[in-house]
Design an enzyme around this catalytic site. Structure first.
Site, PDB file in Angstrom:
ATOM      1  N   HIS A   7       0.877  -1.193   0.000  1.00  0.00           N
ATOM      2  CA  HIS A   7       0.000   0.000   0.000  1.00  0.00           C
ATOM      3  C   HIS A   7       0.904   1.230   0.000  1.00  0.00           C
ATOM      4  O   HIS A   7       1.502   1.572   1.023  1.00  0.00           O
ATOM      5  CB  HIS A   7      -0.904  -0.003   1.235  1.00  0.00           C
ATOM      6  N   HIS A  19       1.580   5.394  -1.642  1.00  0.00           N
ATOM      7  CA  HIS A  19       1.207   6.582  -2.423  1.00  0.00           C
ATOM      8  C   HIS A  19       2.478   7.163  -3.030  1.00  0.00           C
ATOM      9  O   HIS A  19       3.378   7.588  -2.295  1.00  0.00           O
ATOM     10  CB  HIS A  19       0.545   7.636  -1.534  1.00  0.00           C
ATOM     11  N   LEU A  20       2.546   7.179  -4.350  1.00  0.00           N
ATOM     12  CA  LEU A  20       3.714   7.749  -5.026  1.00  0.00           C
ATOM     13  C   LEU A  20       3.428   9.125  -5.623  1.00  0.00           C
ATOM     14  O   LEU A  20       4.358   9.803  -6.043  1.00  0.00           O
ATOM     15  CB  LEU A  20       4.193   6.816  -6.153  1.00  0.00           C
ATOM     16  N   ARG A  21       2.141   9.498  -5.701  1.00  0.00           N
ATOM     17  CA  ARG A  21       1.765  10.792  -6.320  1.00  0.00           C
ATOM     18  C   ARG A  21       2.212  10.839  -7.781  1.00  0.00           C
ATOM     19  O   ARG A  21       2.356   9.820  -8.427  1.00  0.00           O
ATOM     20  CB  ARG A  21       2.338  11.983  -5.529  1.00  0.00           C
ATOM     21  N   ASN A  51      -5.195   7.346  -5.923  1.00  0.00           N
ATOM     22  CA  ASN A  51      -5.928   8.574  -5.569  1.00  0.00           C
ATOM     23  C   ASN A  51      -5.198   9.839  -6.024  1.00  0.00           C
ATOM     24  O   ASN A  51      -4.915  10.730  -5.238  1.00  0.00           O
ATOM     25  CB  ASN A  51      -6.233   8.621  -4.060  1.00  0.00           C
ATOM     26  N   LYS A  63      -9.238  -0.357  -5.812  1.00  0.00           N
ATOM     27  CA  LYS A  63      -9.271   0.318  -4.516  1.00  0.00           C
ATOM     28  C   LYS A  63     -10.639   0.937  -4.254  1.00  0.00           C
ATOM     29  O   LYS A  63     -11.149   1.689  -5.084  1.00  0.00           O
ATOM     30  CB  LYS A  63      -8.204   1.411  -4.500  1.00  0.00           C
ATOM     31  N   HIS A  74     -10.379   0.974   1.877  1.00  0.00           N
ATOM     32  CA  HIS A  74     -10.187   1.981   2.935  1.00  0.00           C
ATOM     33  C   HIS A  74     -11.395   1.853   3.847  1.00  0.00           C
ATOM     34  O   HIS A  74     -12.486   2.287   3.505  1.00  0.00           O
ATOM     35  CB  HIS A  74     -10.072   3.398   2.365  1.00  0.00           C
ATOM     36  N   HIS A 124      -4.472  -0.766   5.894  1.00  0.00           N
ATOM     37  CA  HIS A 124      -4.006   0.025   7.050  1.00  0.00           C
ATOM     38  C   HIS A 124      -4.921  -0.110   8.273  1.00  0.00           C
ATOM     39  O   HIS A 124      -5.482   0.867   8.747  1.00  0.00           O
ATOM     40  CB  HIS A 124      -3.794   1.497   6.681  1.00  0.00           C
ATOM     41  N   LEU A 161      -4.889   9.012   8.105  1.00  0.00           N
ATOM     42  CA  LEU A 161      -6.198   8.341   8.146  1.00  0.00           C
ATOM     43  C   LEU A 161      -6.040   6.890   7.711  1.00  0.00           C
ATOM     44  O   LEU A 161      -5.354   6.646   6.718  1.00  0.00           O
ATOM     45  CB  LEU A 161      -7.188   9.062   7.224  1.00  0.00           C
ATOM     46  N   ASP A 207       1.440   2.624   3.539  1.00  0.00           N
ATOM     47  CA  ASP A 207       0.608   3.826   3.370  1.00  0.00           C
ATOM     48  C   ASP A 207       1.477   5.076   3.429  1.00  0.00           C
ATOM     49  O   ASP A 207       1.018   6.138   3.855  1.00  0.00           O
ATOM     50  CB  ASP A 207      -0.522   3.891   4.412  1.00  0.00           C
ATOM     51  N   HIS A 255       3.150  14.465   1.824  1.00  0.00           N
ATOM     52  CA  HIS A 255       2.555  15.789   1.609  1.00  0.00           C
ATOM     53  C   HIS A 255       3.642  16.789   1.951  1.00  0.00           C
ATOM     54  O   HIS A 255       4.425  16.551   2.891  1.00  0.00           O
ATOM     55  CB  HIS A 255       1.373  16.025   2.558  1.00  0.00           C
ATOM     56  N   ALA A 307      -3.792  14.595   5.682  1.00  0.00           N
ATOM     57  CA  ALA A 307      -3.522  13.335   6.393  1.00  0.00           C
ATOM     58  C   ALA A 307      -2.437  12.563   5.664  1.00  0.00           C
ATOM     59  O   ALA A 307      -2.497  12.418   4.443  1.00  0.00           O
ATOM     60  CB  ALA A 307      -4.795  12.494   6.445  1.00  0.00           C
TER      61      ALA A 307
HETATM   62  O1  DOR Z   1      -3.245   9.327   5.815  1.00  0.00           O
HETATM   63  C1  DOR Z   1      -3.621   9.040   4.682  1.00  0.00           C
HETATM   64  N1  DOR Z   1      -3.085   9.638   3.594  1.00  0.00           N
HETATM   65  N2  DOR Z   1      -4.595   8.147   4.542  1.00  0.00           N
HETATM   66  C2  DOR Z   1      -5.160   7.903   3.353  1.00  0.00           C
HETATM   67  O2  DOR Z   1      -6.063   7.111   3.306  1.00  0.00           O
HETATM   68  C3  DOR Z   1      -4.734   8.650   2.149  1.00  0.00           C
HETATM   69  C4  DOR Z   1      -3.375   9.166   2.289  1.00  0.00           C
HETATM   70  C5  DOR Z   1      -3.027  10.198   1.241  1.00  0.00           C
HETATM   71  O3  DOR Z   1      -3.275   9.956   0.063  1.00  0.00           O
HETATM   72  O4  DOR Z   1      -2.480  11.235   1.602  1.00  0.00           O
HETATM   73 ZN    ZN Z   2      -3.333   5.101   1.628  1.00  0.00          ZN
END
Ligand code: DOR
Ligand code: ZN
Length: 343
Positions: free
Chosen positions: A13, A15-17, A41, A99, A136, A174, A219, A247, A251, A263
């Protein structure tokens, strides 16, 4: 023990953006991990097979020369998702999971699902073809306390979906509660659960006691200590249903340190040193490889990586912050000095 060699870990799990952020964070994951399940996302989200193929190409193009990494792509489930497109993306080998974000649950989840009946045909198709659903697991009702949203989701949404869709393979993403650990343990092997690095380390006091710490806000939000202890017991148990999904969610500090901050904890750079320490504290270093490298591939029906990583008992030299063209991103601070390094 002063040295530990593991089959190269995967992150189930991540997030690479995109764009500059992708280029800045990807090398940190590729350094320690062979593969990762890539969260869809983005803005706009990765909904179709065509979009997933293009995103995969952008990830591979962002990989520095000499590094190898395999992105395992996912599709973002919407109420308009086309079951045929999902099936084709699975058959071609491109997509490894779909997802499910309840609409409004977290970062960039606005296009997620509000009416779960509307996605039933897609879920039935996924059950037929054996494509896992990554969930999620939080309800979004305003009247449900944020610390209860995961437990309520199990009863109101997750369990009904699983009963209505026999054979659907599901990953509870998560997990943060004893309730989720107990639920996962009571199911057959069609259900897996990922656990993050940070939820093994922090409880809600770390976020809120003695001052508010935005870098610990993610989150699902970290819960009481009893839940953290249940997660540590689950992760270190060796049970096949539990595996690592960091996860890691970068940011910029600018977006975290706001009156209404984002988050996410950025754990890609120091996840393996933190996990080695957690497992060592729990007297379970012998179970680390199951959690990081074996249980995930088994659930997804993929081979364990042939390559290895070696951890040694020396303090790692890791940054507390990384620079990106969008601004600095703070690395998750576990609150203790790390004692294991990835060689
Ligand atoms: O803390 C989180 N950040 N929880 C998520 O479900 C999404 C993630 C994000 O994409 O920043
Ligand atoms: Zn996530």
């Amino acid at each position: 023990m002063t040295s530990l060699t593991l089959a190269r870990p995967d992150d189930w799990h991540l997030h690479l953006r995109d764009g500059a952020m992708l280029r800045a964070v990807l090398p940190w994951t590729a350094r320690d991990f062979a593969r990762a399940i890539i969260m869809p996302n983005l803005v706009p989200p990765v909904v179709t097979g065509t979009q997933a193929a293009a995103y995969r190409d952008r990830i591979l193009a962002a990989l520095p020369d000499g590094m190898t990494f395999e992105p395992l792509m996912t599709l973002y489930l919407t109420e308009d998702t086309d079951a045929d497109d999902v099936a084709a993306a699975h058959t071609s080998g491109l997509v490894k999971a779909v997802k499910l974000y309840p609409a409004g649950a977290t970062t960039n989840s606005a296009s997620g699902v509000t009416n779960f009946d509307k996605v039933r045909p897609v879920l039935e198709r996924m059950a037929e073809i054996g494509l896992p659903l990554c969930v999620h697991g939080e309800v979004t009702d305003r009247d449900i306390d944020i610390f209860d949203r995961e437990a309520v989701f199990i009863d109101r949404v997750l369990d009904p979906i699983r009963r209505a869709t026999p054979g659907l393979r599901v990953v509870m993403e998560h997990i943060t509660t004893l309730n989720s650990v107990d639920y996962a343990r009571a199911q057959d092997n069609s259900l897996g659960a990922t656990i993050t690095t940070h939820h093994l380390v922090i409880n809600r006091n770390h976020i809120l006691a003695g001052g508010i710490r935005p870098h610990y806000y993610c989150l699902p939000v970290a819960k009481r200590e009893e839940h953290r202890l249940a997660l540590r017991a689950a992760a270190t148990s060796g049970e096949a249903r539990f595996f690592l999904g960091t996860d890691s969610a970068p940011h910029t500090d600018d977006n975290k340190l706001q009156p209404c901050g984002c988050a996410g904890c950025f754990t890609a750079p120091n996840t393996l040193p933190i996990l080695a320490q957690v497992f060592e504290e729990e007297g379970a270093l012998d179970q680390l490889e199951a959690f990081t490298s074996k249980n995930g591939p088994a659930f997804y029906g993929l081979p364990v990586n042939q390559d290895t990583v070696t951890l040694t008992k020396t303090a790692p030299d890791l940054p507390s912050q990384i620079d990106t063209a969008e601004g600095p991103v703070t690395v998750f601070d576990p609150g203790f000095d790390l004692t294991w390094s990835v060689q």
